[in-house]
Structure formats: C-alpha cells, structure tokens
Design a protein around this motif. Sequence first.
Motif, PDB file in Angstrom:
ATOM      1  N   ALA A 412       0.843  -1.207   0.000  1.00  0.00           N
ATOM      2  CA  ALA A 412       0.000   0.000   0.000  1.00  0.00           C
ATOM      3  C   ALA A 412       0.875   1.252   0.000  1.00  0.00           C
ATOM      4  N   LEU A 417      -0.706   4.723  -1.207  1.00  0.00           N
ATOM      5  CA  LEU A 417      -2.076   4.712  -0.687  1.00  0.00           C
ATOM      6  C   LEU A 417      -2.019   4.533   0.835  1.00  0.00           C
ATOM      7  N   ASP A 418      -1.815   5.639   1.522  1.00  0.00           N
ATOM      8  CA  ASP A 418      -1.549   5.576   2.959  1.00  0.00           C
ATOM      9  C   ASP A 418      -2.758   5.240   3.810  1.00  0.00           C
ATOM     10  N   ALA A 419      -3.947   5.609   3.353  1.00  0.00           N
ATOM     11  CA  ALA A 419      -5.131   5.231   4.131  1.00  0.00           C
ATOM     12  C   ALA A 419      -5.327   3.717   4.080  1.00  0.00           C
ATOM     13  N   HIS A 420      -4.937   3.104   2.934  1.00  0.00           N
ATOM     14  CA  HIS A 420      -4.954   1.643   2.868  1.00  0.00           C
ATOM     15  C   HIS A 420      -4.053   1.060   3.953  1.00  0.00           C
ATOM     16  N   LEU A 422      -3.030   2.551   6.609  1.00  0.00           N
ATOM     17  CA  LEU A 422      -3.567   2.913   7.924  1.00  0.00           C
ATOM     18  C   LEU A 422      -4.629   1.928   8.406  1.00  0.00           C
ATOM     19  N   SER A 423      -5.488   1.478   7.485  1.00  0.00           N
ATOM     20  CA  SER A 423      -6.574   0.576   7.900  1.00  0.00           C
ATOM     21  C   SER A 423      -6.013  -0.749   8.411  1.00  0.00           C
ATOM     22  N   LEU A 424      -4.816  -1.104   7.944  1.00  0.00           N
ATOM     23  CA  LEU A 424      -4.143  -2.298   8.472  1.00  0.00           C
ATOM     24  C   LEU A 424      -3.401  -1.959   9.759  1.00  0.00           C
ATOM     25  N   VAL A 426      -3.914   0.303  12.090  1.00  0.00           N
ATOM     26  CA  VAL A 426      -4.723   0.471  13.312  1.00  0.00           C
ATOM     27  C   VAL A 426      -5.078  -0.875  13.925  1.00  0.00           C
ATOM     28  N   ARG A 427      -5.308  -1.863  13.069  1.00  0.00           N
ATOM     29  CA  ARG A 427      -5.686  -3.188  13.576  1.00  0.00           C
ATOM     30  C   ARG A 427      -4.491  -3.965  14.115  1.00  0.00           C
ATOM     31  N   ASP A 431      -0.317   1.952  14.499  1.00  0.00           N
ATOM     32  CA  ASP A 431      -0.540   3.379  14.282  1.00  0.00           C
ATOM     33  C   ASP A 431      -0.568   4.085  15.622  1.00  0.00           C
ATOM     34  N   GLY A 434      -3.405   7.408  15.982  1.00  0.00           N
ATOM     35  CA  GLY A 434      -4.801   7.108  15.683  1.00  0.00           C
ATOM     36  C   GLY A 434      -5.839   7.949  16.392  1.00  0.00           C
TER      37      GLY A 434
ATOM     38  N   ALA B 254     -10.729   4.590   9.062  1.00  0.00           N
ATOM     39  CA  ALA B 254      -9.607   4.295   8.153  1.00  0.00           C
ATOM     40  C   ALA B 254     -10.096   3.493   6.943  1.00  0.00           C
ATOM     41  N   GLU B 261      -9.632   7.544  -0.791  1.00  0.00           N
ATOM     42  CA  GLU B 261      -8.368   8.115  -1.284  1.00  0.00           C
ATOM     43  C   GLU B 261      -8.040   7.692  -2.723  1.00  0.00           C
ATOM     44  N   ARG B 291      -4.097  14.523   8.344  1.00  0.00           N
ATOM     45  CA  ARG B 291      -2.713  14.056   8.239  1.00  0.00           C
ATOM     46  C   ARG B 291      -2.431  13.110   7.065  1.00  0.00           C
ATOM     47  N   TYR B 362      -4.502  -6.268  -1.938  1.00  0.00           N
ATOM     48  CA  TYR B 362      -3.118  -6.637  -2.194  1.00  0.00           C
ATOM     49  C   TYR B 362      -2.828  -8.119  -2.210  1.00  0.00           C
TER      50      TYR B 362
END
Lengths: 435, 435
Positions: A412, A417-420, A422-424, A426-427, A431, A434, B254, B261, B291, B362
Amino acid sequence: MPYELDKTASSFEQDFKEFLEARRDSEQAVDEIVAAIIDRVRREGDAALLELTEKLDRVPLSADTLRFSKREIDEAERLCERQTLEALELATERISDYHRRQKPEDLSYDDATGVRLGHRWNAIDAVGLYVPGGTASYPSSVLMNAIPAKVAGVSRVAMAVPTPDGQVAPLVLAAARMAGVDEIYRMGGAQAVAALAYGTESVAPVDKITGPGNAYVASAKRQVFGHVGIDMIAGPSEILVVADAENDPSWIAADLLSQAEHDTSAQSILISDDADFLEKVKRQIEVYLQRLPRSEIAGESWHTHGALIRVGQLDEAAELVNRVAPEHLELAVAEPEQLAAHIRHAGAIFLGRHTPEALGDYLAGPNHVLPTGRSARFSSGLSVLDFLKRSSVIQATETSLPAVGPPAMTLARAEGLDAHALSLAVRLGLDKQGD
Amino acid sequence: MPYELDKTASSFEQDFKEFLEARRDSEQAVDEIVAAIIDRVRREGDAALLELTEKLDRVPLSADTLRFSKREIDEAERLCERQTLEALELATERISDYHRRQKPEDLSYDDATGVRLGHRWNAIDAVGLYVPGGTASYPSSVLMNAIPAKVAGVSRVAMAVPTPDGQVAPLVLAAARMAGVDEIYRMGGAQAVAALAYGTESVAPVDKITGPGNAYVASAKRQVFGHVGIDMIAGPSEILVVADAENDPSWIAADLLSQAEHDTSAQSILISDDADFLEKVKRQIEVYLQRLPRSEIAGESWHTHGALIRVGQLDEAAELVNRVAPEHLELAVAEPEQLAAHIRHAGAIFLGRHTPEALGDYLAGPNHVLPTGRSARFSSGLSVLDFLKRSSVIQATETSLPAVGPPAMTLARAEGLDAHALSLAVRLGLDKQGD
C-alpha cells in the motif's frame, strides 16, 4: 459462387486471410435513432413505450394490454399442435438436464495463515429476455435463453416479444410458459430494451438482458450495457464442417444448407482432403436448393459466403478451424476425437458422422446461443454461469491478520495509498497517532 | 458533507433512492476522438501508434524501442526495494493459489439415449493487459490481471503501459515479470487499445483486452468489443461498511478513507444501528484527513459522495446492501456470517472486524478487479473464467440418433427451417428425394 480454396496452392495463405477478413454483417447507422428512443423511454416511461409500439408495430396497446394475460397464453397453447408441444417438452427436459450440470460450487477454505477465503455464487434477481418477432421468432431460442436463467435460480424472467400487426407465434408463448418465464410483454426493438433496462410504470427494470435481435436491438443492448448486463451481441451465424470422403455427400450438403438457410449473411464452410468429395457436395447443394422452401436465403448465403477448402491432409484442418473459430464445428471423420483434441476455438463441436448441427439447435441439451464471427476465440455459449455472479469472501482474525497485514502495508505504501496502510496499521497496533 | 440518512425517518425511502441514483462518473464526450484514433491505428499501424505516442506521452519511440527489453526490466527490478519485492512475491503466490482453485472441470457424460454430451474449457490464446501510467500505475493491478490469465493457461500476455515523458513505475515492470507477462509495450490510451485489438507491424493482435483505464481507454475498449473480448468497464470504486457500536471508530474511519483516497468519485458508505457510533466515525475521519497524504482526494470523495446511514436494527442492513450492490462490503459485526447469509449482491465480502478491505486489494488472494457502480447485481470480479472459454460437445451415433432426431425434426419444421429437418432426415433414412 462459394469461395474455393486449396491449401496445397501457393496462394492459399493470402486467399485464406482475405476469406477470414471478408465482412458479412451490414453495419447500419442506427445508433443515434436508438439513443433517442432509449432517452424517450427513460424520461416518459409507458407513454413513450406505448406510442412507439403503436407506431412501429402497428399495435395500439394500453398499460393493461401490454402484458400477455394468463388466458391469452392458455389460448396460444391450445393453438399449438400436440406433437410439437411434446417435442418442446422433451427439449425443455433435455436442456434443463444439461444446464443443471453447469451449476458451479461455492468455495471456502482456510489457508496456512488461518485466513478464510472463498467465493459464493448468487443468481441475478431479474433478467429480461428479448425474442424477435415475425419470421425470426423461434420457440427454441426462448428455451435456450430462459432455461439457463431459471436453472441458475433467477426469480424473475421478463420476456419482450414484438407483435407486429398484433401477430405472435403461439409456440413462442407456449415455450415461454414451459421454460418458466414469469412475464411476457408485447414490445420490441430499442424501446423494449430501454423499458427492460430502465423500467416504466408497467415494466419493472431487470438487471441483465439476453437474447437475439436486429441491428436496433443490438445497438440498444450495447447502449444500456453497464447500467444492466447483456449477453454477447450475436453476429451472423456460421458452420464449419470437416469431412472425409467416406461421408455421404448429401448428408454434408444438408448440414451446410441448414446453416445457410438462417440468414443471407450466414456462412457455411466445408474442409476436406478430397477434391472429388468437395465437388460432389457442391453439386448436391445445388440439387437441394431446387427444392428447399428457404432456398432463396440459403442460396444467397451459400453463393456469397460459402466456402469449400481443400487440404492436403485432414489433420491440417485443425489449424484452419482454430483460425476461423467457428460457432458450430462438425467433425464428420472416422476418428473425430483425434481431431477434436487439437481444436481450441469453437462454440460447439459435433462429433462424428451422425451428429448434424441441427440436433444441437433443438434438443441435444447444450445451449444453441453460441459465439459468432470468430468470437469463440474469447467467449463461450450461453450458460447457467451467465445468470449467476460470484462474491469473493475474505475473513481474517486477530491471530491471522498479523501474518498477512504487514506485507500488504508495504505494498500500500509503495503505491502511495496511505489510508490503505492505515486501515491495516490500526488493527495491528502499528498506528500511534490514531485516536 | 457526506450524505446522512436515517432509516427510521419517514423520508428515508425517497432519500435512499435519490442517493442510489446520484451520478458519480463524469461522462466525457470522447467517443469521436477515440473512434478516429482507432481508425488511424488500424489503417496506418506502427506509424500512427508511434506518432500518437510521441504527441500524447511526449516520448519519441521507434519500432525497436516500443517494447521494453529484458535488460530494461532487469534494470527496473534493481531499482525496487527488496522488502517491496518480497511483499510482491508473497502476493503473487497467494493470488496464484486462490485463482488455481477457480479452474473449472470439463464435463462429459452419456445420457439415457446414448448421446454423449459435455463441454471442454480452453484458454484464450492471447490477452492484452492495459495498465494506466502515472499515479494510477499500480503493481497490484498488474498481478490481479495477469495472474488469472496465466493460471488459465493463456500463452501470450501482452501488456501496454504509457510512459509519459519516458517515466514508468519500476515496480510495475517488476510485477509484470513476476506475474509472467510475456511482452511489455510503452503505449497507452486509445492507441494502445487499438494496437492490441487490431495489431500493428510491431504488436501482434490479441483476443481479449483487460485492465483499467481513463475515459479514453474505456471508450476504446467499448469500441473494439466484439472484435476482441473485453473485461468490464470499471466505474468509480465503492465500499460499504456495516458496523455495530462495538467497533473502534478509528478502524472504520480508516476503512472508509482507504476507499475515498482512490479517486474523488469513489464512494464510502457506512451503515450502523448506532447514531453515536456514526458520529464518532465521522469525527475521526476529519481527524485522519488532517494528516493523510492524499487527504485532498479522500476529503473530496468523502464530502461529496460519502454516506452515513442509520438503521433501526442491523439486520435491516442486508436489504440496503443488496440495493447498493457494493463493490466492497465489510461486515464489521459480531456475527458476520449471519448477516452475510442475506447478502445477494456484492463484489467482495470482508467478514468480521479484523478484515479491512485493503487486505483484499493486495494479497488476501481473491481478485481486486470487482464490479463497480451497482454492477454486482449482474457481474462478478475478474477470475480465471474470464480467460477461458467453453466448447460444448455433442456426439450422436447411428443407434442414438433415432431417439432424439425425430422430435428435433418436428421442431425444425415448426420453425420453418426445412434444411435443418433435412439434415436429420437424411441420416434417419427419412428423406426419399435425397440423391
């Protein structure tokens, strides 16, 4: 006169290329007319649909008479001959049986990391079936389109058939009932396609439209594609027969004519290793053309687009077949399986001397809606799969996500694609900013 | 600001309908320009292709430099980070493993009358893969398009990627090699699609073209459809998340942004039964938007097309999901399977709280090329099946034909197709005038 090509001649490659590229379909400039019709039906609904139907099919209808009633279909059934209805029932049974074997399985498995993966099939909710009116209104096509949809589990099949001057083939209505069609509307052309795609007050919209039609119907299907699904845009039909000299020339002549009689732009091609046999078939075709009811159509098709191709050895036929990628292929040879093993592109293959293509048109079981105009290179005949769609399924857990999450984050980020990522993150507890 | 809908409100049905019908894609009038480009490439071949590439991508090329050499791909690979290449390798492995399980079986059986029936699958010979240039040039898309083709057995995969000002993402070339792409050309836009469809002196024609692209590429694919196969025409992407209040709002925020995005016309939808949770997610999205590198795109997508939908009970979500038919569906609830059992239309389903959609983008394994813009109602994600086609097979014999031939003759005559009936009659000894 038909094309005559000889693979042993030095000009063959050039001749064959020109033959392959010769156009058979007369493209008409109908797109603009069709676009205007679709736009009107979308905006005005029933009013436009009924007005266009009165104008083009000369049938004054109302919202109440647009759809065939149960009583009208009962009546049509009574007009059909008993023997024909029985043949239609046998066809329904055989086509259903074949298509039931096409139903795909769902998939579900846990991979080595513990991630659950798979896919699930669901039927399309609502399908529209277009059936041409007049002389091209074939009950067999109703079966071939409606049965796969019903076997797939489509809960609503709505059929459109134009009734020019109020006329409809009773067998078409009988076939629709037999195949489980849920609604039948007296409408045709681009206006019918538009009504099925976008809906009107009287016709609920469908999700996919299948079935053959003229240039207006084909253009309309292309134009609504994306908003709804469509099947292939069928072009002129073709047959290619590979036959050795052991065949009865009259059998092969009849097979070639069975394709030619469909349409003046249909194409019949015979490949043989025996010049004398080719000549005999050619003569027999002229004999049959003297007596067949549709000889005018069949004759024009054969004399304009037909072809007799001589090869040095029968096994050279496979390469030519693959280049033609015919809709229908008959292998009328002693060892048809040996030849079939080399065939990569053909809509349907008819093996051996006792399998005329016409059998597949009606009730062998497989679908007769097949890829035309060389499109067997990249597409298949109509099937249950055309009325199903697949959802893929993924399930990670707190314990399996750490095995696959980090490399997915790497990819990602590499794609920006940083939000992609990010979604990983945070889990995975990676992050820090957050919350 | 995003749409906010409340299923418990009396205006919900009307609001939801308007939301469903709101257009997101900006349709451009590109068809004529594209038609002219296709026509030129068809007529002039390399000359047109090279001239258009020089003009539009500002890259002067010759027939010799149009295709990337092995050395150039080696060089690109060396520019990639080791960790990224390893992640790409893991993705290749996982995607290959999943897609191998999609390979369908051939069918062959003898029915009760002794007629042999079945079908055989064959791979398409040659496939063209379009890869966008610039910022939308994603190595993951190369894998997702090329791997199913190679797993299907396509022997020639030719890739087109535009190199504006001579630039190309090295990872795209590395991914192409890893996935088994056979040829890579520096070309893009409608001219690349035309070259793949019709061939030029330097680019051999293919049978099917897949892969995403801008409005010009989409129009070109539509226009060459029929001559070659195409995959779906992808529209703007979307995600729908169903989440209960037990989720961490930052995880869900996220996930929604990971879709937003992509593109300003992407759409992110959240359905929950908890108004307070919806509010928390909404606030967290604004925090993240401060951010994230692509916050301009993500913010415009979210504020223009995003939606927060409150339902009275979570099980009401299934009906709304089916009406949206989302490309991506996350079920971030305690019992995702219970809800999933009611889902009929979705491109991909992500089950549970630990399965962010990005995982599927991915390397989970399933394809990330999925039906957009409500087309999950009638179509599926890309799969091995898109690179295979089926020939049906029929074989009757002297002993089995008499069982099925006569009713087929009845139907042929009912349709007025006498040559069809004749081809059966001659084999059944029922034609007296034959020779």
